[in-house]
Write a protein that holds these residues in place. Structure first.
Motif, PDB file in Angstrom:
ATOM      1  N   TRP A   1       2.509   3.532   9.669  1.00 27.90           N
ATOM      2  CA  TRP A   1       3.643   3.206   8.805  1.00 27.90           C
ATOM      3  C   TRP A   1       4.893   2.905   9.630  1.00 27.90           C
ATOM      4  CZ3 TRP A   1       2.791   2.656   3.690  1.00 27.90           C
ATOM      5  CH2 TRP A   1       3.909   2.483   2.865  1.00 27.90           C
TER       6      TRP A   1
ATOM      7  N   ALA B   1       0.824  -1.203   0.000  1.00 27.88           N
ATOM      8  CA  ALA B   1       0.000   0.000   0.000  1.00 27.88           C
ATOM      9  C   ALA B   1       0.858   1.251   0.000  1.00 27.88           C
ATOM     10  CB  ALA B   1      -0.911  -0.007   1.222  1.00 27.88           C
TER      11      ALA B   1
ATOM     12  N   ARG C   1      -0.903   3.256   6.266  1.00 28.28           N
ATOM     13  CA  ARG C   1      -1.418   2.591   5.084  1.00 28.28           C
ATOM     14  C   ARG C   1      -2.859   2.235   5.414  1.00 28.28           C
ATOM     15  NH1 ARG C   1      -0.674  -3.271   5.089  1.00 28.28           N
ATOM     16  NH2 ARG C   1       0.465  -3.858   6.951  1.00 28.28           N
TER      17      ARG C   1
END
Length: 74
Positions: A54, A2, A25
């Motif tokens: 993240w 992602a 993400r």
């Protein structure tokens, strides 16, 4: 994998509750219930927006439609 996103609700930016990072993400998360699983109806369960930090991987769940995602600059 992602792409990183930032998120906000209204004019308030969302930051990770664990590490205070602001990049996530995003993915859809099913909110399964035992009853629906028992009757093989899990596909009909409510969904939430999952924001996965993240940096540390902490998962934040949002069930309202007011979340706004946008790509980081730069």
């Amino acid at each position: 994998m992602a792409k990183p996103v930032h998120a906000a609700i209204g004019d308030r930016l969302i930051r990770c509750q664990m590490c205070d990072h602001d990049t996530f993400r995003e993915r859809e998360v099913k909110l399964n219930s035992t009853g629906m699983e028992f009757f093989n109806l899990a596909w009909a369960n409510e969904s939430a927006t999952g924001l996965i930090c993240w940096t540390c991987g902490y998962v934040h769940l949002f069930v309202n439609g007011g979340i706004r995602l946008y790509r980081p600059r730069g």
